[in-house]
Design an enzyme around this catalytic site. Structure first.
Site, PDB file in Angstrom:
ATOM      1  N   GLY A  36     -13.625  35.250 -12.513  1.00 42.67           N
ATOM      2  CA  GLY A  36     -14.948  35.708 -12.068  1.00 42.67           C
ATOM      3  C   GLY A  36     -15.795  36.097 -13.262  1.00 42.67           C
ATOM      4  N   LYS A  72     -19.545  53.041   1.565  1.00 45.41           N
ATOM      5  CA  LYS A  72     -19.859  51.672   1.158  1.00 45.41           C
ATOM      6  C   LYS A  72     -20.690  51.034   2.257  1.00 45.41           C
ATOM      7  CE  LYS A  72     -18.589  48.637  -2.138  1.00 45.41           C
ATOM      8  NZ  LYS A  72     -18.313  48.831  -3.559  1.00 45.41           N
ATOM      9  N   VAL A 112     -19.855  41.808 -14.016  1.00 46.64           N
ATOM     10  CA  VAL A 112     -18.815  42.529 -14.772  1.00 46.64           C
ATOM     11  C   VAL A 112     -18.028  41.571 -15.661  1.00 46.64           C
ATOM     12  CG1 VAL A 112     -16.796  44.026 -14.634  1.00 46.64           C
ATOM     13  CG2 VAL A 112     -18.593  44.232 -12.923  1.00 46.64           C
ATOM     14  N   GLY A 130     -19.167  36.968 -13.227  1.00 52.02           N
ATOM     15  CA  GLY A 130     -20.429  37.524 -12.754  1.00 52.02           C
ATOM     16  C   GLY A 130     -20.868  38.676 -13.637  1.00 52.02           C
TER      17      GLY A 130
HETATM   18  P1  NAI Z   1     -20.734  39.266  -9.126  1.00 53.65           P
HETATM   19  O1  NAI Z   1     -21.098  38.796  -7.773  1.00 53.65           O
HETATM   20  O2  NAI Z   1     -21.799  39.419 -10.152  1.00 53.65           O
HETATM   21  O3  NAI Z   1     -19.604  38.316  -9.757  1.00 53.65           O
HETATM   22  C1  NAI Z   1     -18.523  37.824  -9.047  1.00 53.65           C
HETATM   23  C2  NAI Z   1     -18.187  36.469  -9.650  1.00 53.65           C
HETATM   24  O4  NAI Z   1     -16.974  35.995  -9.090  1.00 53.65           O
HETATM   25  C3  NAI Z   1     -19.255  35.402  -9.385  1.00 53.65           C
HETATM   26  O5  NAI Z   1     -19.571  34.739 -10.592  1.00 53.65           O
HETATM   27  C4  NAI Z   1     -18.563  34.464  -8.388  1.00 53.65           C
HETATM   28  O6  NAI Z   1     -19.016  33.117  -8.506  1.00 53.65           O
HETATM   29  C5  NAI Z   1     -17.123  34.610  -8.809  1.00 53.65           C
HETATM   30  N1  NAI Z   1     -16.142  34.232  -7.794  1.00 53.65           N
HETATM   31  C6  NAI Z   1     -16.164  34.461  -6.462  1.00 53.65           C
HETATM   32  N2  NAI Z   1     -15.061  33.966  -5.880  1.00 53.65           N
HETATM   33  C7  NAI Z   1     -14.309  33.439  -6.864  1.00 53.65           C
HETATM   34  C8  NAI Z   1     -13.055  32.774  -6.899  1.00 53.65           C
HETATM   35  N3  NAI Z   1     -12.344  32.553  -5.798  1.00 53.65           N
HETATM   36  N4  NAI Z   1     -12.587  32.363  -8.098  1.00 53.65           N
HETATM   37  C9  NAI Z   1     -13.284  32.560  -9.219  1.00 53.65           C
HETATM   38  N5  NAI Z   1     -14.490  33.179  -9.250  1.00 53.65           N
HETATM   39  C10 NAI Z   1     -14.994  33.597  -8.085  1.00 53.65           C
HETATM   40  O7  NAI Z   1     -19.944  40.647  -8.899  1.00 53.65           O
HETATM   41  P2  NAI Z   1     -19.668  41.801  -9.957  1.00 53.65           P
HETATM   42  O8  NAI Z   1     -20.709  42.841  -9.820  1.00 53.65           O
HETATM   43  O9  NAI Z   1     -19.409  41.201 -11.293  1.00 53.65           O
HETATM   44  O10 NAI Z   1     -18.320  42.410  -9.391  1.00 53.65           O
HETATM   45  C11 NAI Z   1     -17.066  41.775  -9.565  1.00 53.65           C
HETATM   46  C12 NAI Z   1     -15.987  42.589  -8.867  1.00 53.65           C
HETATM   47  O11 NAI Z   1     -15.920  43.896  -9.437  1.00 53.65           O
HETATM   48  C13 NAI Z   1     -16.215  42.799  -7.368  1.00 53.65           C
HETATM   49  O12 NAI Z   1     -14.986  42.835  -6.697  1.00 53.65           O
HETATM   50  C14 NAI Z   1     -16.870  44.170  -7.301  1.00 53.65           C
HETATM   51  O13 NAI Z   1     -16.655  44.806  -6.062  1.00 53.65           O
HETATM   52  C15 NAI Z   1     -16.121  44.876  -8.423  1.00 53.65           C
HETATM   53  N6  NAI Z   1     -16.848  46.013  -8.983  1.00 53.65           N
HETATM   54  C16 NAI Z   1     -18.084  45.817  -9.529  1.00 53.65           C
HETATM   55  C17 NAI Z   1     -18.748  46.890 -10.092  1.00 53.65           C
HETATM   56  C18 NAI Z   1     -20.077  46.711 -10.774  1.00 53.65           C
HETATM   57  O14 NAI Z   1     -20.491  47.627 -11.501  1.00 53.65           O
HETATM   58  N7  NAI Z   1     -20.748  45.580 -10.606  1.00 53.65           N
HETATM   59  C19 NAI Z   1     -18.190  48.245 -10.086  1.00 53.65           C
HETATM   60  C20 NAI Z   1     -16.840  48.315  -9.549  1.00 53.65           C
HETATM   61  C21 NAI Z   1     -16.224  47.220  -8.996  1.00 53.65           C
END
Ligand code: NAI
Length: 347
Positions: free
Chosen positions: A180, A80, A184, A182
């Protein structure tokens, strides 16, 4: 600041600190294990409270990737990267190219891709400096944004968890609390809404909440309230560490199944969930869809069956882990770790 004696140091093969004064790059790449193949795992761009926090994050996340890739049946090790975001120096293509040079210096021991705070366009910039990058939008075998596949894996995994816990995998009429919205989280909401689930959502970004409310008829709550929402499933899709002692005591759902990495805040979290009778689906098992999608690109395959076969194997593995844990009265997290360790110890 120590690395070898750090509590999260777990025999990591390499830890590379990379800087580039011109662009302001400060990055750490951790290769936890190449036992099953080249290490693969996303790059996170985040404003860390301290360097220590960044080191802890990359050490934990890279070990998680070793387990995730092992359980997903991939011939990939775990690694990572984190880039310490500097509010004074924004993320630019030049900074991402500098990061790419650091990845390239590892000579293929580590493949990078998207994680929190990183877009497909950023990986395109990285590609100018190294070929050891996946999640690209164009070019041979490009696999694009892994998030939709991650969301599909979480969706299918959630259904298996419901089946193990309740005897039915139906989502219609069930309530899912999504933290969250984002890459995913938003994709997951679309799938859940399509399957007839009721959604309760939160984010720290008001715009994302408004979108989910409008698109999926979701009910919005404040970020601090989401863990306590009465629901059938709680789906953490924001950052790690959400399952703290306090959060576990307040949890309003009997199942936790979401994409966020490192959901367990401490060593005792899995046992606390078990003691409260909450079925915790291990994060590194249920969120493997994205790395499966990335693995196709790394393998240089264009076969759609590459992803589908592995995704369904991942979900089957997930269900057998949950059943084994239920029957033995132990935490699914421990069963999943043993599952991964068996594969790592294998021939
Ligand atoms: P992202 O950055 O697109 O979305 C994260 C979302 O969480 C954002 O909308 C942010 O504003 C929100 N957020 C942050 N802190 C928060 C809180 N305290 N309360 C509520 N919302 C909050 O990230 P993504 O790509 O969607 O990933 C989400 C999670 O899944 C991460 O932990 C990532 O490591 C994990 N993950 C993602 C993968 C992927 O394919 N993108 C694959 C495997 C795991």
């Amino acid at each position: 600041m120590s690395v070898f004696s750090h509590p999260d140091f777990d025999g990591h093969e390499r830890v590379l600190f990379a800087t580039d004064p011109e662009t302001g790059l400060r990055a750490i790449i951790a290769v936890h294990s190449t036992r099953l193949g080249p290490a693969a795992g996303g790059c996170r761009y985040w404003r860390y409270a301290s360097e220590e926090a960044a080191i802890a994050d990359v050490l934990r996340l890279s070990r998680g990737m070793t387990y995730k890739n092992a359980v997903a049946g991939l011939d990939l090790g775990g690694g990572k990267a984190v880039i310490l975001a500097d509010p004074e120096k924004p993320k630019t293509p030049a900074l991402m190219r500098a990061f790419g040079r650091a990845v390239d210096a590892l000579g293929g021991a580590y493949w990078t891709a998207e994680d929190v705070g990183i877009e497909v366009a950023d990986m395109e910039a990285v590609h100018a400096s190294t070929r050891f990058v996946a999640g690209l939008a164009s070019g041979a075998h490009a696999s694009g944004d892994p998030s939709p596949v991650t969301a599909r894996g979480v969706f299918e995994g959630m259904r298996r968890a419901l089946r193990v816990a309740t005897g039915s995998d139906a989502l219609a009429g069930r309530t899912v609390a999504v933290q969250g919205l984002g890459h995913v989280g938003a994709n997951l909401c679309a799938l859940l809404h399509g399957a007839g689930a009721r959604l309760v959502v939160t984010d720290i970004d008001e715009g994302r909440i408004a979108k989910a409310v409008a698109a999926y008829d979701a009910r919005a709550v404040a970020p601090a309230e989401i863990v306590a929402v009465e629901a059938d499933v709680f789906a953490p899709c924001a950052l790690g560490g959400v399952l703290s002692e306090d959060a576990i005591a307040r949890l309003g759902a009997p199942i936790v199944a979401g994409a966020a990495n490192n959901q367990l805040a401490d060593e005792d979290a899995a046992e606390r969930l078990l003691a409260r009778g909450i079925l915790y689906v291990p994060d590194f098992v249920i969120n493997g869809g994205g790395i499966i999608n990335v693995a196709r690109e790394i393998a240089g395959s264009d076969d759609p069956a590459f992803v589908e076969t592995r995704l369904s194997r991942m979900v089957d593995n997930l269900e057998s882990i949950l059943i084994e844990a239920r029957d033995a009265g132990v935490s699914p997290h421990d069963v999943a770790v043993r599952f991964a360790q068996r594969r790592l110890a294998g021939p």
